[in-house]
Design a protein around this motif. Structure first.
Motif, PDB file in Angstrom:
ATOM      1  N   SER A 155       0.817  -1.214   0.000  1.00  0.00           N
ATOM      2  CA  SER A 155       0.000   0.000   0.000  1.00  0.00           C
ATOM      3  C   SER A 155       0.848   1.260   0.000  1.00  0.00           C
ATOM      4  O   SER A 155       0.404   2.317   0.454  1.00  0.00           O
ATOM      5  CB  SER A 155      -0.927   0.011   1.216  1.00  0.00           C
ATOM      6  N   PHE A 156       2.078   1.159  -0.520  1.00  0.00           N
ATOM      7  CA  PHE A 156       2.971   2.321  -0.453  1.00  0.00           C
ATOM      8  C   PHE A 156       2.401   3.548  -1.155  1.00  0.00           C
ATOM      9  O   PHE A 156       2.491   4.672  -0.648  1.00  0.00           O
ATOM     10  CB  PHE A 156       4.355   1.995  -1.032  1.00  0.00           C
ATOM     11  N   ASP A 157       1.804   3.348  -2.320  1.00  0.00           N
ATOM     12  CA  ASP A 157       1.325   4.510  -3.075  1.00  0.00           C
ATOM     13  C   ASP A 157       0.314   5.337  -2.265  1.00  0.00           C
ATOM     14  O   ASP A 157       0.389   6.561  -2.223  1.00  0.00           O
ATOM     15  CB  ASP A 157       0.698   4.071  -4.408  1.00  0.00           C
ATOM     16  N   GLY A 158      -0.594   4.645  -1.600  1.00  0.00           N
ATOM     17  CA  GLY A 158      -1.582   5.334  -0.769  1.00  0.00           C
ATOM     18  C   GLY A 158      -0.926   6.075   0.384  1.00  0.00           C
ATOM     19  O   GLY A 158      -1.285   7.220   0.697  1.00  0.00           O
ATOM     20  N   VAL A 159       0.047   5.430   1.027  1.00  0.00           N
ATOM     21  CA  VAL A 159       0.750   6.046   2.156  1.00  0.00           C
ATOM     22  C   VAL A 159       1.507   7.291   1.679  1.00  0.00           C
ATOM     23  O   VAL A 159       1.495   8.340   2.330  1.00  0.00           O
ATOM     24  CB  VAL A 159       1.709   5.027   2.818  1.00  0.00           C
ATOM     25  N   LEU A 160       2.112   7.204   0.524  1.00  0.00           N
ATOM     26  CA  LEU A 160       2.852   8.352  -0.034  1.00  0.00           C
ATOM     27  C   LEU A 160       1.926   9.555  -0.207  1.00  0.00           C
ATOM     28  O   LEU A 160       2.254  10.682   0.169  1.00  0.00           O
ATOM     29  CB  LEU A 160       3.456   7.960  -1.388  1.00  0.00           C
ATOM     30  N   ARG A 161       0.756   9.320  -0.767  1.00  0.00           N
ATOM     31  CA  ARG A 161      -0.170  10.438  -1.030  1.00  0.00           C
ATOM     32  C   ARG A 161      -0.759  10.996   0.266  1.00  0.00           C
ATOM     33  O   ARG A 161      -0.900  12.205   0.436  1.00  0.00           O
ATOM     34  CB  ARG A 161      -1.268  10.002  -2.002  1.00  0.00           C
ATOM     35  N   PRO A 197       4.770  12.017  -7.707  1.00  0.00           N
ATOM     36  CA  PRO A 197       4.508  11.621  -9.093  1.00  0.00           C
ATOM     37  C   PRO A 197       3.016  11.390  -9.312  1.00  0.00           C
ATOM     38  O   PRO A 197       2.295  11.027  -8.384  1.00  0.00           O
ATOM     39  CB  PRO A 197       5.286  10.318  -9.244  1.00  0.00           C
ATOM     40  N   GLU A 198       2.575  11.607 -10.550  1.00  0.00           N
ATOM     41  CA  GLU A 198       1.161  11.364 -10.858  1.00  0.00           C
ATOM     42  C   GLU A 198       0.867   9.878 -10.914  1.00  0.00           C
ATOM     43  O   GLU A 198      -0.184   9.424 -10.513  1.00  0.00           O
ATOM     44  CB  GLU A 198       0.846  11.961 -12.226  1.00  0.00           C
ATOM     45  N   LYS A 199       1.826   9.162 -11.433  1.00  0.00           N
ATOM     46  CA  LYS A 199       1.654   7.726 -11.677  1.00  0.00           C
ATOM     47  C   LYS A 199       1.447   6.953 -10.368  1.00  0.00           C
ATOM     48  O   LYS A 199       2.076   7.252  -9.359  1.00  0.00           O
ATOM     49  CB  LYS A 199       2.944   7.255 -12.336  1.00  0.00           C
ATOM     50  N   ASP A 200       0.592   5.938 -10.411  1.00  0.00           N
ATOM     51  CA  ASP A 200       0.411   5.048  -9.261  1.00  0.00           C
ATOM     52  C   ASP A 200       1.658   4.165  -9.135  1.00  0.00           C
ATOM     53  O   ASP A 200       1.959   3.367 -10.019  1.00  0.00           O
ATOM     54  CB  ASP A 200      -0.830   4.175  -9.495  1.00  0.00           C
ATOM     55  N   LEU A 201       2.381   4.310  -8.020  1.00  0.00           N
ATOM     56  CA  LEU A 201       3.661   3.611  -7.884  1.00  0.00           C
ATOM     57  C   LEU A 201       3.508   2.121  -7.621  1.00  0.00           C
ATOM     58  O   LEU A 201       4.499   1.390  -7.578  1.00  0.00           O
ATOM     59  CB  LEU A 201       4.517   4.262  -6.804  1.00  0.00           C
ATOM     60  N   SER A 202       2.264   1.652  -7.466  1.00  0.00           N
ATOM     61  CA  SER A 202       2.065   0.206  -7.276  1.00  0.00           C
ATOM     62  C   SER A 202       2.535  -0.580  -8.496  1.00  0.00           C
ATOM     63  O   SER A 202       2.790  -1.781  -8.388  1.00  0.00           O
ATOM     64  CB  SER A 202       0.587  -0.111  -7.025  1.00  0.00           C
ATOM     65  N   VAL A 203       2.625   0.076  -9.663  1.00  0.00           N
ATOM     66  CA  VAL A 203       3.076  -0.659 -10.854  1.00  0.00           C
ATOM     67  C   VAL A 203       4.573  -0.939 -10.791  1.00  0.00           C
ATOM     68  O   VAL A 203       5.079  -1.754 -11.571  1.00  0.00           O
ATOM     69  CB  VAL A 203       2.773   0.102 -12.180  1.00  0.00           C
ATOM     70  N   LEU A 204       5.287  -0.250  -9.897  1.00  0.00           N
ATOM     71  CA  LEU A 204       6.737  -0.471  -9.810  1.00  0.00           C
ATOM     72  C   LEU A 204       7.021  -1.616  -8.839  1.00  0.00           C
ATOM     73  O   LEU A 204       6.488  -1.639  -7.737  1.00  0.00           O
ATOM     74  CB  LEU A 204       7.445   0.814  -9.365  1.00  0.00           C
ATOM     75  N   PRO A 205       7.865  -2.577  -9.261  1.00  0.00           N
ATOM     76  CA  PRO A 205       7.966  -3.820  -8.510  1.00  0.00           C
ATOM     77  C   PRO A 205       8.786  -3.776  -7.229  1.00  0.00           C
ATOM     78  O   PRO A 205       8.623  -4.634  -6.383  1.00  0.00           O
ATOM     79  CB  PRO A 205       8.632  -4.779  -9.506  1.00  0.00           C
ATOM     80  N   ASP A 206       9.685  -2.810  -7.079  1.00  0.00           N
ATOM     81  CA  ASP A 206      10.465  -2.889  -5.842  1.00  0.00           C
ATOM     82  C   ASP A 206      10.811  -1.522  -5.261  1.00  0.00           C
ATOM     83  O   ASP A 206      10.506  -0.476  -5.835  1.00  0.00           O
ATOM     84  CB  ASP A 206      11.721  -3.760  -6.018  1.00  0.00           C
TER      85      ASP A 206
END
Ligand code: ATP
Ligand code: MG
Length: 385
Positions: free
Chosen positions: A210-216, A232-241
């Motif tokens: 859930s990193f992307d949510g925590v970041l925002r 960043p605008e992009k949802d970082l969940s697509v990044l694997p590590d």
């Protein structure tokens, strides 16, 4: 409720109880077990003093990992079991560490010093679950809630700000509103925490589902520890590590280096993250891809994957991978001649390198075949220029 643990945990609990002491599984290992997750690093709490624990496990591999804090580690088949005496903590005058710790006889008091309700549950063979703060319900509802007064808890130890965000990211939990308000109010105190501890929590947080949510949700906290970050605008969940996600937080390699060096990141991470940000768009022509590979080696695969996922450069990874695996020459190491072949022709020092690079250039351009014969022949042409 009867919980079952691995053989060694059962053995540790039984041995302590048979010797007349209390023994509880506590902390992250119990939390993760109750969540049905894989358990690592089992923490055991006991009223036995460290010397008594050592006596119970006499003749075995017991390491005095933190005697002052009441912790000894029993190592069985290379797996560590941390056994810590019940303790309470004196006042915190610096937002980092308690001024003193005191050994006590009650698990209840020990649980009160712990950070979040889901980390403050205990289980013993004879008493079962001890859950003073509703940790089991919070686990079920996926809520992270401070034990006691949240403002006091974050002001005692500012690292808890990042621990809360890390657990939210890794476990996918929501931070309870009062805990969240206190977290924001005390985040400034993170400046007092040693860079290494901040960095270690950050890296674990970055890997969470859930990193992307925590970041925002907590972006201002990220800005406090790294003023260079952007959202960043992009949802970082697509990044694997974690490394990819870290790179995504900076606009330039220079910013990433500045921030990561300040956090005392290891060199491998600084290099890897800045390389991800350094490169231009991944080339499309095979010849250009070979130069890209010669510059970054296998790192080119990671860079192209990052650029495909983060900058939407479609097909970038597959293109680089195809050239990488084609067996075609893109590096000095793959060239059919080596330094001594060149030296044998009478070249010295610096010239040798220049000739090799020129040959590599010709091979990548497709002007010469990568065979010893063709390359030795081609050297004559280099000479004539
Ligand atoms: P993990 O092992 O996955 O990092 P954990 O919750 O076990 O998670 P540890 O750092 O191993 O974290 O700590 C074990 C337990 O000690 C925690 O569950 C918590 O009860 C307590 N604890 C650790 N750090 C703190 C802290 N900074 N403030 C209060 N309690 C803490
Ligand atoms: Mg732990």
């Amino acid at each position: 409720m009867n919980l079952s643990f691995d053989k060694t945990t059962e053995y540790v609990l039984n041995s302590l109880e048979e010797a007349g002491f209390d023994a509880y599984v506590v902390g992250g290992s119990l939390r993760d077990l109750l969540l049905g997750m894989e358990v690592h690093d089992t923490d055991i709490a006991t009223n036995a003093l460290p010397a008594q624990v050592k006596e119970v496990f006499k003749g075995q591999n017991v390491i005095e990992t933190g005697l002052k804090h009441g912790t000894v580690t029993l190592v069985v088949d290379h797996v560590p079991y941390e056994i810590t005496t019940f303790r309470t903590e004196g006042p915190y005058s610096d937002s980092r560490r308690p001024d003193a710790v005191y050994f006590i006889d009650s698990i209840e008091e020990d649980l009160k010093r712990r950070d979040f309700t889901v980390n403050a549950i205990a289980y013993s063979k004879s008493r079962g679950l001890v859950d003073l703060f509703g940790g089991v319900a919070d686990l079920k509802n996926k809520v992270l809630r401070a034990v006691g007064d949240p403002a006091k808890r974050f002001s005692e130890d500012a690292l808890r700000v990042l621990r809360a965000m890390r657990f939210a990211s890794v476990l996918g939990f929501e931070i309870e509103p009062n805990t969240k308000a206190a977290l924001f109010a005390h985040a400034e105190r993170l400046k007092k925490i040693a860079a290494e501890r901040v960095y270690s929590e950050l890296m674990r947080m970055l890997g969470g589902k859930s990193f992307d949510g925590v970041l925002r949700e907590f972006f201002p906290v990220f800005q406090l520890i790294m003023p260079e970050v952007f959202l960043p605008e992009k949802d970082l969940s697509v990044l694997p590590d974690a490394h990819f996600r870290l790179a995504a937080l900076f606009s330039t390699a220079a910013d990433a280096k500045t921030a990561l060096r300040r956090l005392k990141a290891d060199n491998h991470t600084v290099k890897k993250v800045s390389a991800l940000l350094e490169s231009a768009p991944v080339p499309t022509k095979d010849t250009e891809i070979k130069y890209f590979l010669s510059r970054y080696g296998s790192g080119a695969l990671e860079i192209s994957l990052f650029r495909e996922l983060f900058y939407d450069e479609k097909g970038a990874y597959a293109r680089v991978k195809a050239v990488y695996e084609s067996g075609e020459c893109y590096s000095l190491a793959q060239l059919a001649v080596n330094g001594s072949d060149i030296v044998n022709l009478g070249y010295t020092g610096r010239e040798t390198g220049l000739v090799l690079n020129k040959l590599l250039d010709m091979v990548i351009q497709g002007n010469v075949k990568n065979t010893k014969e063709a390359l030795l022949n081609a050297i004559k042409n280099i000479d004539n220029r």
